[in-house]
Design a protein around this motif. Structure first.
Motif, PDB file in Angstrom:
ATOM      1  N   THR A  85     -39.449 -10.396   9.987  1.00  0.00           N
ATOM      2  CA  THR A  85     -38.238 -10.456  10.799  1.00  0.00           C
ATOM      3  C   THR A  85     -37.074 -10.636   9.835  1.00  0.00           C
ATOM      4  N   VAL A  86     -36.083  -9.768   9.924  1.00  0.00           N
ATOM      5  CA  VAL A  86     -34.974  -9.786   8.970  1.00  0.00           C
ATOM      6  C   VAL A  86     -33.654  -9.745   9.729  1.00  0.00           C
ATOM      7  N   SER A  87     -32.614 -10.238   9.087  1.00  0.00           N
ATOM      8  CA  SER A  87     -31.248 -10.030   9.587  1.00  0.00           C
ATOM      9  C   SER A  87     -30.552  -9.112   8.597  1.00  0.00           C
ATOM     10  N   TYR A  88     -29.948  -8.062   9.137  1.00  0.00           N
ATOM     11  CA  TYR A  88     -29.377  -7.034   8.264  1.00  0.00           C
ATOM     12  C   TYR A  88     -28.165  -6.419   8.945  1.00  0.00           C
ATOM     13  N   GLN A  89     -27.037  -6.504   8.263  1.00  0.00           N
ATOM     14  CA  GLN A  89     -25.787  -5.925   8.743  1.00  0.00           C
ATOM     15  C   GLN A  89     -25.459  -6.393  10.168  1.00  0.00           C
ATOM     16  N   GLY A  90     -25.656  -7.705  10.392  1.00  0.00           N
ATOM     17  CA  GLY A  90     -25.270  -8.294  11.674  1.00  0.00           C
ATOM     18  C   GLY A  90     -26.306  -8.141  12.773  1.00  0.00           C
ATOM     19  N   ASN A  91     -27.452  -7.556  12.496  1.00  0.00           N
ATOM     20  CA  ASN A  91     -28.493  -7.370  13.511  1.00  0.00           C
ATOM     21  C   ASN A  91     -29.813  -7.941  13.025  1.00  0.00           C
ATOM     22  N   ASP A  92     -30.661  -8.316  13.975  1.00  0.00           N
ATOM     23  CA  ASP A  92     -32.007  -8.764  13.653  1.00  0.00           C
ATOM     24  C   ASP A  92     -32.994  -7.627  13.934  1.00  0.00           C
TER      25      ASP A  92
END
Length: 810
Positions: A85-92
């Protein structure tokens, strides 16, 4: 991109029952003994984003068989995957890579099959965020070329390097293993070199064709061969086609002086001619039998036949007769039975006439077929050697030549067979001239029939002999002609003509090799252009990135007078320079292992810190394993904060040394930090325990001691763990240094001596902590008669630890 949670399922050291690992923090610390699965975590992250691992790539170079299926846990019985599970460019997002057959893999984004590029994520070599200790020196201890390629990748030049490598590989493969057509072309043209070397116009060409590899130029070589052809044929042919015609004419003229083979050489269309001959021969044999049958019909009809004049008289009389009155005697002698007798005689004679007509038609057809067959035999050619030609042929071969002897036997068989059938056909033709008249002569008719039957039998035998002799001759000639042509071609002038002529006939081979050679030249030119581009880009980038590497290296080697100086790019290589008190030297051979590790780490960190990287995390697997305490401290106290603060990276460190994790944890109390301990390793995978703060541990124990027997057992065990943590934390706080490495894996009892050495601790505390550790020692659980303590027994030890935690502000 930040990691929030990681699930590893049946990958490497992790089995199917492993729980998700919480990565929600700025600094993630994992420690545990070697072989407990630490590297499996770093490789799981690496495989998730890149679909491969550096260790596996290195292994495959040595033995693909040994490293096959190494991603899959040996005990796995279901799917192999890594999910984060990652957070990337404001999204999960939930990213997953699943292992497929043949060790291919597919990726998922939020449970749907998709490339990671669909969310804008493009993992490339230039931003590799995983740094493994076993690969730190891969850049240093490699060839200058491999080092250049690795640094180029780190600088984001891997596409250019890959292009160059692909071009070099393709060119090398093409040069080392030419296409079969090129091999065939070289072999064919090289066979003409000896003849071309004897001709003034082609002598230089022959030298080039003898080189390895063969040097061919279609424009020059075709022009040279055309000039040689015109000189040999004494013509001025403007093109290759006319030059070949002129050479063939000249060769035939010279060859005829040696031996004229026209009388023994099969015609070009010999198969068609032989088929036509066999068809006519078959028809002739059928017609022979037909003619004999027609003669038999004539003989039958002639027995009943009468004089033609008498037949006409009867036919007219019957026409004038009225009832039974004879028109001649006017009597009633022409009875009905007499009329029937006369009509019967007339009819029988008509059949004889028709039989004669059919016989004449058959004789005509037989005559035509005989004439045609004689013509067909002539079309077969191969008239045979004249005495002079035979003498000349024998003189060309050495005595006792088996090839010549075998051919002459077959030649004579054919000539005899051809002569025999021609003689028979001539007899048949002569017999047909008066056959129709002879049939009407009772004294000759039997002789005629016997002759035709004899001709039929002779023709059947002779025709079969001709068929066999012709086929045998053709097969023999095809073999003999090869030997004969070698002898004829050995004539100096013919050899020259053949060399030029055959070279011109293989003009497509000349063009093919020319194109092949030009392709090698063109590819080399492109490689040089790419090399020039790489060098220019590398020089420019190293001016910028080289300073970053130098800065990181110097952070690890504060105040050192011996260390890394700079990287110097060159064509197809990259040199690493070090300095010793201002003296420049080769870094790879002169720096210590520790210094080389620092250089490798600095280089990889430069790559991972690239401002074009989509990754907001860096994974370091045992980064200080080969460093001494001073360098390790520089890494922990300077490099890690530099990554966290200056580059805003989520830092994930895996180490076998507990003191490294404890020191890093102590230095970063103000940060969001998670510490995991690999407690043990089972068949199902590693057992990971998150190390929580003292207050949290104390709260867990208080809750557990109020519960059932199992809960109280857990509380007693956690008292031991809390006592160990108290000693270690207090030692670090008072001494500003980690616990000695000799105690990294020690249990609570051996740590008591360390506790007693800590300044400020009292005798009462020494005795109290000894009593608590003895109470919580797991060995007591196995004593005969041991019973799990109740809450009232556990509570004093909890209070003792709580008092000490508060006193020393832990």
């Amino acid at each position: 991109m930040r990691l929030r949670e990681l699930s590893i399922h049946n990958f490497r050291g992790f089995g199917s029952s492993s729980s998700p690992i919480n990565f929600d923090g700025d600094l993630l610390l994992f420690f545990g003994p070697n072989g407990f699965g630490k590297t499996s975590i770093s490789e799981a992250i690496e495989w998730l984003f890149y679909g491969s691992t550096k260790r596996r790539e290195r292994g495959d170079k040595n033995s693909k068989r040994e490293h096959a299926d190494s991603y899959k846990n040996v005990h796995a019985i279901d799917d192999v995957y890594v999910e984060a599970t990652v957070s990337y460019q404001g999204n999960d997002y939930k990213l997953r890579r699943k292992l497929e057959a043949n060790e291919t893999s597919i990726t998922f984004v939020d449970g749907i099959p998709a490339l990671f590029a669909s969310i804008g994520l493009s993992p490339v070599e230039a931003v590799y965020p995983i740094i493994a200790q076993n690969g730190l020196q891969s850049i240093i201890h490699s060839s200058p070329k491999d080092r250049r390629d690795a640094v180029c990748a780190a600088l984001g030049l891997d596409e250019l390097v890959d292009l160059k490598s692909s071009l070099e590989s393709a060119r090398s493969s093409l040069q080392r293993t030419p296409p079969n057509t090129v091999i065939l072309a070289r072999k064919e043209l090289s066979g003409f070199v000896s003849g071309l070397a004897q001709i003034d116009e082609t002598r230089d060409l022959a030298k080039r064709w003898q080189q390895s590899p063969m040097q061919v130029s279609s424009t020059t070589d075709i022009k040279t061969l055309l000039a040689a052809a015109n000189a040999l044929s004494k013509t001025q042919s403007p093109d290759v086609e006319n030059a070949l015609i002129a050479l063939r004419t000249k060769r035939q003229s010279i060859a005829n002086n040696v031996l004229n083979t026209s009388t023994v050489k099969p015609l070009q269309n010999y198969e068609q001619s032989f088929s036509q001959y066999r068809d006519t021969a078959s028809k002739l044999q059928v017609e022979l039998l037909n003619t004999i049958g027609k003669i038999q019909e004539v003989l039958k009809a002639s027995v009943k036949a009468f004089n033609i004049a008498l037949l006409n008289f009867w036919r007219m009389g019957l026409g004038f007769a009225s009832d039974e009155i004879c028109p001649l005697c006017e009597q009633d002698t022409l009875t009905k039975s007499k009329q029937e007798e006369l009509n019967g005689r007339i009819k029988a004679s008509s059949e004889a006439t028709a039989a004669h007509s059919a016989l004449n038609s058959s004789i005509s057809s037989l005559s035509t077929l005989t004439t045609r067959l004689i013509s067909d035999i002539g079309r077969l050619g191969i008239n045979g050697l004249t005495p002079d030609e035979r003498t000349k042929l024998v003189s060309l071969f050495p005595s006792q030549s088996l090839a010549l002897q075998d051919f002459l036997i077959v030649h004579d068989d054919w000539v005899n067979a051809k002569s025999t059938i021609n003689s028979l056909l001539e007899q048949i033709t002569n017999s047909l001239t008066d056959l129709a008249v002879a049939v009407t002569d009772p004294q000759r008719v039997l002789t005629v029939v016997e002759s035709l039957n004899s001709f039929n039998l002779q023709f059947e035998t002779t025709s079969s002999t001709v068929n066999t002799a012709y086929k045998t001759y053709i097969n023999s000639w095809l073999q003999f002609d090869l030997v004969l042509q070698e002898i004829i071609a050995s004539d100096t002038e013919i050899a020259k003509i053949d060399s030029v002529g055959k070279s011109l006939k293989n003009i497509n081979y000349i063009k093919l090799i020319t194109r092949y050679n030009q392709l090698l030249v063109d590819t080399q030119n492109i490689i040089r252009q790419v090399e020039s581009k790489i060098l220019a880009e590398q020089t420019s980038l190293l001016d910028e990135r080289g300073t970053i590497v130098k800065d990181l290296y110097d952070r690890l080697n504060i105040g050192a007078q011996v260390g890394f100086h700079k990287m110097e790019p060159g064509n197809d290589n990259l040199k690493l320079h070090a300095s010793s008190f201002g003296k420049i030297m080769h870094a790879a051979s002169m720096l210590s292992e520790c210094q080389l590790n620092c250089l490798g780490l600095a280089t990889f960190l430069m790559r991972a810190n690239s401002n074009v990287s989509p990754f907001g995390f860096i994974v370091l697997d045992d980064p200080v394993q080969s460093m001494d305490d001073a360098h390790a401290e520089s890494f922990m106290s300077d490099i890690v904060p530099h990554l966290l603060d200056d580059h805003n990276k989520q830092v994930i460190i895996l180490s076998h040394a507990k003191k490294i994790s404890e020191r890093l944890n102590a230095l970063n109390q103000h940060r969001s930090t998670r510490v995991y301990h690999f407690e043990k390793y089972e068949q199902t995978g590693p057992i990971l325990t998150e190390q929580v703060e003292m207050a949290q541990k104390l709260s867990q124990i208080k809750d557990a001691m109020k519960g059932n027997e199992d809960n109280r057992k857990f509380a007693v065990d956690r008292i031991r763990v809390l006592a160990e943590a108290l000693i270690r934390r207090l030692y670090e706080k008072v001494n500003s240094a980690p616990v000695p490495s000799t105690l990294d894996t020690s249990s609570a009892k051996p740590l008591l001596a360390l506790f007693q050495s800590i300044p400020g601790t009292t005798q009462q505390e020494h005795a109290g902590l000894k009593d608590t550790i003895s109470f919580a020692d797991p060995a007591h659980h196995t004593q005969v008669g041991y019973a799990t303590p109740v809450q009232q027994q556990i509570s004093p030890h909890v209070s003792r630890l709580e008092t000490m935690i508060k006193k020393y502000d832990l």
